[in-house]
Design an enzyme around this catalytic site. Structure first.
Site, short mmCIF file in Angstrom:
data_model
loop_
_atom_site.label_atom_id
_atom_site.label_comp_id
_atom_site.label_asym_id
_atom_site.label_seq_id
_atom_site.Cartn_x
_atom_site.Cartn_y
_atom_site.Cartn_z
N GLU A 211 9.30 2.45 5.56
CA GLU A 211 8.58 2.15 4.63
C GLU A 211 8.45 3.43 3.60
O GLU A 211 7.68 4.56 4.11
CB GLU A 211 7.16 1.52 4.68
CG GLU A 211 6.31 1.17 3.25
CD GLU A 211 5.05 0.75 3.68
OE1 GLU A 211 4.29 0.88 2.50
OE2 GLU A 211 4.64 0.11 4.75
N HIS B 271 0.72 7.15 7.29
CA HIS B 271 0.41 6.01 6.59
C HIS B 271 -0.50 6.31 5.37
O HIS B 271 0.04 6.02 4.18
CB HIS B 271 -0.07 4.85 7.38
CG HIS B 271 -0.73 3.76 6.73
ND1 HIS B 271 -1.74 3.67 5.85
CD2 HIS B 271 0.07 2.46 6.30
CE1 HIS B 271 -1.81 2.40 5.53
NE2 HIS B 271 -0.78 1.73 5.70
N ASP C 37 5.90 4.81 7.95
CA ASP C 37 5.68 5.33 6.61
C ASP C 37 5.97 6.54 6.45
O ASP C 37 5.65 7.54 6.96
CB ASP C 37 4.12 5.08 6.41
CG ASP C 37 3.63 3.61 6.93
OD1 ASP C 37 4.00 2.81 5.91
OD2 ASP C 37 3.10 3.52 8.03
N GLU D 261 8.50 0.24 13.12
CA GLU D 261 8.18 0.51 11.80
C GLU D 261 7.50 1.92 11.36
O GLU D 261 6.80 2.09 12.33
CB GLU D 261 7.39 -0.66 11.12
CG GLU D 261 7.35 -0.69 9.50
CD GLU D 261 5.82 -0.07 9.13
OE1 GLU D 261 5.71 0.01 8.14
OE2 GLU D 261 5.09 0.55 10.12
N HIS E 291 4.67 -2.05 14.50
CA HIS E 291 4.22 -1.35 13.67
C HIS E 291 3.65 -0.17 13.80
O HIS E 291 3.00 0.25 14.70
CB HIS E 291 3.14 -2.37 13.04
CG HIS E 291 2.53 -2.08 11.84
ND1 HIS E 291 1.07 -1.72 11.61
CD2 HIS E 291 2.87 -2.01 10.35
CE1 HIS E 291 0.68 -1.65 10.40
NE2 HIS E 291 1.78 -1.53 9.65
#
Length: 290
Positions: free
Chosen positions: A149, A81, A68, A66, A39
């Site tokens: 994301e 993020h 953002d 992962e 993450h």
């Protein structure tokens, strides 16, 4: 309704009840261990969403990371993020008069000046907020896979098309990447639907826990339903997996953000397909995944 919809209808009541009242000790049928996704990179061990966090994930042996994505004032996609720069950079020191320090109010050049590592520890002083281009190049360097994301798409009209363009320019929309190295997700169903419409071959994920009754609609445009571990249950996972997604395969479930062994073992027992973690090594040790 889709293929497997009969099975979904059969499990719908179970899913609805179990999502609210999980059965203690319930365990799914024996299956392969879930994937473990780092993450924001291995963000328990290096500053989140930085190249250093990608490197750390690679060092620990994790194939999936992962991140953002948001957009600067002058239209550059950057990996961060929060919609504010304040928590993970020294923006308040460098630009003291520009509160609330929103990403969208700063140019890419201004953001490139910021220290995105010192807040985490002195060993990472001088780490930068990477552009999406820089980030995917580092992921590719390590032969890793990317769960991307799109963050706060309502703030950045057209970010879906722009994200796909950067990915395309970097070779990430070729067949090998699309077939098994890329997933694009968002908390916005509209954003996920847009990605699917713009590039149907790309695998997509919706972040959230839609009701079982809503799943047929989601199965039109997303390949995954990715809920918080706090809302997941054996019944809900079974209900999701009973539907077929836009690429002709059962919908998957990646749950987040799991950082301890007990929770990892519990959600793995529900049959989730993936577990997103700041401490992927802890989760891997618990579920024998990766």
């Amino acid at each position: 309704m889709h293929a497997r919809a009969v099975a979904a209808t059969t499990t719908a009541l179970l899913g609805t009840v179990a999502a609210v009242f999980p059965v203690p000790g319930a365990v799914a049928a024996e299956a392969d261990p879930p994937l473990v996704i780092a993450h924001r990179g291995a963000s328990a061990y290096a500053p989140e969403n930085t190249l250093a966090a990608v490197d750390k994930a690679a060092q620990l042996g994790f194939r999936w990371v992962e991140n953002d994505v948001q957009r600067t004032k002058d239209g550059e996609l950057v990996v961060i993020h929060d919609d504010s720069l304040a928590r993970t950079t020294n923006v308040e020191e460098v630009f003291p008069g520009r509160a609330p320090w929103k990403v969208k109010d700063f140019t890419a050049a201004e953001i490139a000046r910021l220290d995105a590592g010192s807040w985490f520890g002195s060993a990472y002083a001088g780490a930068r907020v990477p552009t999406l281009q820089q980030y995917v190049r580092r992921v590719d360097h390590h032969h890793q896979k990317l769960l991307l994301e799109i963050k706060n798409p309502q703030l950045y009209p057209g970010i879906e098309k722009q994200t796909l363009k950067v990915l395309s320019n970097e070779g990430w929309l070729d067949r090998p990447h699309v077939a098994g190295r890329l997933i694009v997700q968002s908390f916005s169903a509209d954003s996920v639907r847009t990605v699917h419409e713009l590039k149907p071959a790309v695998k997509t994920g919706f972040l959230g826990t839609p009701s079982v009754a809503e799943l047929p609609e989601y199965a039109d445009f997303t390949d995954q339903i990715n809920p918080s571990y706090r809302t997941v249950s054996l019944g809900y996972v079974s209900a999701v997996q009973a539907f077929t997604g836009p690429h002709g395969r059962p919908l998957e479930v990646f749950t987040w953000t799991v950082d301890d062994a007990a929770t990892a073992e519990r959600v793995a027992g529900y049959g989730v397909d993936g577990i997103i973690s700041n401490k992927p090594d802890v989760v891997r040790a618990a579920v024998d995944g990766g």
